[in-house]
Design a protein around this motif. Sequence first.
Motif, PDB file in Angstrom:
ATOM      1  N   ARG A 877       6.874 -10.200  -4.554  1.00 58.40           N
ATOM      2  CA  ARG A 877       6.757  -8.801  -4.122  1.00 58.40           C
ATOM      3  C   ARG A 877       5.437  -8.213  -4.596  1.00 58.40           C
ATOM      4  O   ARG A 877       4.708  -7.569  -3.824  1.00 58.40           O
ATOM      5  N   VAL A 884      -2.196  -5.754  -0.585  1.00 52.62           N
ATOM      6  CA  VAL A 884      -2.381  -4.445   0.056  1.00 52.62           C
ATOM      7  C   VAL A 884      -3.365  -3.614  -0.761  1.00 52.62           C
ATOM      8  O   VAL A 884      -4.231  -2.917  -0.201  1.00 52.62           O
ATOM      9  N   THR A 910      -3.443   6.335   4.117  1.00 56.74           N
ATOM     10  CA  THR A 910      -2.417   6.220   5.154  1.00 56.74           C
ATOM     11  C   THR A 910      -2.205   4.748   5.475  1.00 56.74           C
ATOM     12  O   THR A 910      -3.175   4.015   5.699  1.00 56.74           O
ATOM     13  N   LEU A 911      -0.935   4.338   5.463  1.00 49.09           N
ATOM     14  CA  LEU A 911      -0.591   2.941   5.745  1.00 49.09           C
ATOM     15  C   LEU A 911       0.413   2.881   6.881  1.00 49.09           C
ATOM     16  O   LEU A 911       1.299   3.747   6.993  1.00 49.09           O
ATOM     17  N   PRO A 912       0.327   1.858   7.730  1.00 52.40           N
ATOM     18  CA  PRO A 912       1.319   1.727   8.809  1.00 52.40           C
ATOM     19  C   PRO A 912       2.694   1.345   8.284  1.00 52.40           C
ATOM     20  O   PRO A 912       3.699   1.546   8.947  1.00 52.40           O
ATOM     21  N   ASP A 913       2.708   0.736   7.086  1.00 54.77           N
ATOM     22  CA  ASP A 913       3.990   0.352   6.497  1.00 54.77           C
ATOM     23  C   ASP A 913       3.892   0.598   5.005  1.00 54.77           C
ATOM     24  O   ASP A 913       2.867   0.307   4.380  1.00 54.77           O
ATOM     25  N   LEU A 914       4.946   1.110   4.406  1.00 54.77           N
ATOM     26  CA  LEU A 914       4.947   1.393   2.975  1.00 54.77           C
ATOM     27  C   LEU A 914       5.821   0.362   2.272  1.00 54.77           C
ATOM     28  O   LEU A 914       7.057   0.409   2.357  1.00 54.77           O
ATOM     29  N   PRO A 915       5.198  -0.622   1.578  1.00 52.74           N
ATOM     30  CA  PRO A 915       5.979  -1.672   0.916  1.00 52.74           C
ATOM     31  C   PRO A 915       6.662  -1.200  -0.359  1.00 52.74           C
ATOM     32  O   PRO A 915       7.383  -1.979  -1.003  1.00 52.74           O
ATOM     33  N   THR A 917       7.542   2.811  -2.796  1.00 56.00           N
ATOM     34  CA  THR A 917       7.571   4.264  -2.705  1.00 56.00           C
ATOM     35  C   THR A 917       6.158   4.807  -2.712  1.00 56.00           C
ATOM     36  O   THR A 917       5.250   4.198  -3.305  1.00 56.00           O
ATOM     37  N   ARG A 932       2.649   7.430   5.277  1.00 57.53           N
ATOM     38  CA  ARG A 932       2.867   6.494   6.369  1.00 57.53           C
ATOM     39  C   ARG A 932       2.146   6.995   7.612  1.00 57.53           C
ATOM     40  O   ARG A 932       2.163   8.196   7.905  1.00 57.53           O
ATOM     41  N   ASP A 934      -0.138   5.428  11.499  1.00 59.33           N
ATOM     42  CA  ASP A 934      -0.261   4.361  12.492  1.00 59.33           C
ATOM     43  C   ASP A 934      -1.127   3.200  12.003  1.00 59.33           C
ATOM     44  O   ASP A 934      -0.866   2.041  12.302  1.00 59.33           O
ATOM     45  N   THR A 935      -2.204   3.530  11.292  1.00 57.66           N
ATOM     46  CA  THR A 935      -3.136   2.499  10.826  1.00 57.66           C
ATOM     47  C   THR A 935      -3.558   2.820   9.396  1.00 57.66           C
ATOM     48  O   THR A 935      -3.321   3.927   8.890  1.00 57.66           O
TER      49      THR A 935
END
Length: 973
Positions: A877, A884, A910-915, A917, A932, A934-935
């Motif tokens: 993890r 990232v 800003t991230l498209p996915d938050l791995p 919190t 969170r 789009d890119t």
Amino acid sequence: MSDAPKADEGSKPDYRPTVFLPRTDFPMKAGLPQKEPAILARWQEQDLYGQLRLSRSGREQFILHDGPPYANGDIHIGHALNKTLKDMVVRTQTLLGKDAPYVPGWDCHGLPIEWKVEEQYRKKKLNKDEVPVAEFRAECRDYAQHWVDVQREQLKRLGVGGDWDNPYLTMQYDSEATIVSELFKFAESGQLYRGAKPVMWSPVEKTALAEAEIEYEDIVSTQIDVAFEIVESPIPELVGAHAVIWTTTPWTIPVNQAIAYGPDVEYVLYRVSVTAGFVEASSDFKVTSSPAENLTGTYLIGQELADDFAARISREAQGTVILDEVWEGTGSDLAGTVARHPMHHLGGFFAKPRPFLPGDFVTTDQGTGLVHMAPDHGEDDFELCQANGIGPQFAVEGDGKYRADWPWLGGQGSVINAKFNAPDGPICTDLREAGALLAASADFRHSYPHSWRSKAKVIYRCTPQWFIGMDRPLAADHCETFAERRWENEGGAFEGATPTLRQLAMRAIADTRFVPEKGRNRIGSMVEGRPDWVISRQRAWGVPIALFVDRKSGQPLVDAEVNARIVEAIATGGVDAWSPDNAAAFLGNRNPDDYEMVTDILDVWFDSGCTHVFTLLGDRWPDQRWPADLYLEGSDQHRGWFQSSLLESCGTRGRAPYDAVLTHGFTMDSAGKKMSKSLGNTVDPNKVMETYGADIIRLWALSVDFTEDHRIGDEILKGVADQYRKLRNTFRYLLGALDGYDEAAELRKPEDMPELERYMLSRLKALDERLMADIGNFDFNDYTRALTDFCNEDLSAFFFDIRKDSLYCDAPGDPKRQAYRTVLDIMFNRLLAYAAPVLVFTAEEVWQTRWPDRDSIHLVDIAPLPDAWRDLALEDRWSALRRVREQVTEAIEPLRRDKVVRSSLEAEVTLPDLPATPDLLAELFITSAVHRGDTLAIAQTAFEKCGRCWRYLPEVVEDGALCDRCDTVLNGG
């Protein structure tokens, strides 16, 4: 915590005094050349090595037996590498809690020391042979002891720990006595014999040399073609013709006794005529030309070499050679052919017939396909002639001159002198006058053996020497003294009732671990093909071959009582006890007139091959045991100490004296060239220590791939120094961050810690597993790299970077800060223990800075880390999170360069996915916020900066005001 500091009217409050910055007196500037001697002095005063032996007494042992350096001159960079590696082995095994004593040793006998003492005599215009031998040996002993003392201090300065006050020396009386007793074991087992064989001989040093004492250099020699008139042959066409031999050692022609041919080689008898006409020669071609008519004749040569032969003849005559075939056949047709020596007119030895003999070693690679045989000066020559009843003549004396009564060139030489062998030298001149010299030129380039000490050319010379036979079956009663008679239950592993030394050695090689593995094939091929071991030397400074030889039988006396008296005398009085004055006392009831007292000394490789006996098996070092776990030396010792120890131990104890062999390569200069004083590219470790410090040399030695050849130079050392500074700063940070740390008051349970701390403990456990594997594999390059990478990448660039905010700004009792400092404490103790074998002085300095009243870091051993710390899922993890983080850091960098943001704290991500919190990610990225989107995008935050922690947070009402956390910390809320 006091209230927030007041600010002057019109200015912002200064919160810097409220931040918990790391505090330590440990300096960034190392100053190793000044500090290391003081640390070393303290260790000596405290008897650190003695303390270590007491603390490890009774534990599992690990024995590294030290290969003895030669007591001659200051240490060089090869010594520094070798001893650092040995010290690393001992210290890492000690780190594991083992009892790993280290007894350093020195090789003290032999030609190099004798040569140096003779040089001192020559400077004073004294003749060594006019000095009583006991007085000369005493000077050799003093010379050796001087350099033992010098090297000992230099190696101690390098940080090598060991029993320096009680080293082993081959010149100690008890060592000399043990060496003699080991020689007697070979006599008892039937492996020792005296014979006359060609051995490598140094005319300059006047002694036989071992293969390990030989190095090869390119030289230019005189090549000659010599005609031997054929006087008998079953082939009528050959009678009256001439067989042509080719050689690059003209000096062996005066000792020729036969001619060898290849049974399967195609030979042709040519009628040779030479016509006038200039033939251009190369710039290196120098001849004393013969008239064309003198070269006209009928000559027997190998068919494949006819063109080369014609070219040499044409250059000699400066004309054109025409070959007309008269007869052709194979070598087997030449059986029964006899020639006569070109100097037959001198009578005596030279008038004897020279038979043609079949030799499997004859090839058509070069020359004429016919090889002249001088059994005094070649191994193939000796064996072929011996098999046909032709013995050596001993024409060349120890100084390289023909003996005075030799019919041709008696008293002249030295035979290795280029002028003596030149086309216009005495040998070629006499052969030319005899009409036998067909071609001679001083232009043949080839590799030639030289003495590695004197750098002078050596020769093969047949002399009476003492040998240990490689293929003689050991006496059965001798085999019974071995610890185990493995050959009896190996299912026919050995031929015969008892094994030979070669068989035992090859079995021992198969049973030994080699690091790297290629060492097995290297030493195996050497042992498999090596000749008998010549152990005698014709010098003064060494252990005597303390044997009596029966004058009637020519056999050495094997008498246990006589041997015991000899050994006891040498143990009491050293090598001088082997004196004619003591012969009667040694022999007891035997008549001294019936025995010859051998005056040769032992090959120093036999000396060093016995070091395992008096060091590991003797009473002087009770904390040693036999066999050793490890021998460690340079790759050249496959033919040197590794092999001499192997043969000595197999011949006396049936197995190798070691379980494993670790080999390192050679140190080259920064350009990859071999170091040489003449080239001025050597690196003096003593000067490096004066400039950088010993820890820098150690870090270099343990950072390179020492199993291969490797490099050193100023730029390389500067890079190592930079690597060192990063490690030093890691420990400096740890010292500062742990200021005031109270183990009892901090959070100690991993399960109560934040995820990041648990991840770092898992990383530490992974590092521990890797380092323990490296210790077992002796992979110190990986060990050092793994430790360095962990400090730089996992700690400095990651863990320290993320948690500095908590360390500086969280309340002392905050669980996160406590967990961080607890992990730092664990890291400090563990990493310093890992670093101590590498950076022996720096580790002690760091340890004493934190724990001035505790024992040395080098007395610490480490317990296994809890298996529960290793969490592979957590590592996966966080590995993903770190990737990232690297992407985000890379994305922020252009904004920093363009001064859109001054630091990552001003950025929002800003991230498209938050791995994870958003708060954890912001902490991980060291940014103000994470959202969170789009890119992946980076923007300057609109938040204001906290005046204390400098984070940009939504609750900060204005620039310089406090965030909620800092307000709570300062006001105790």
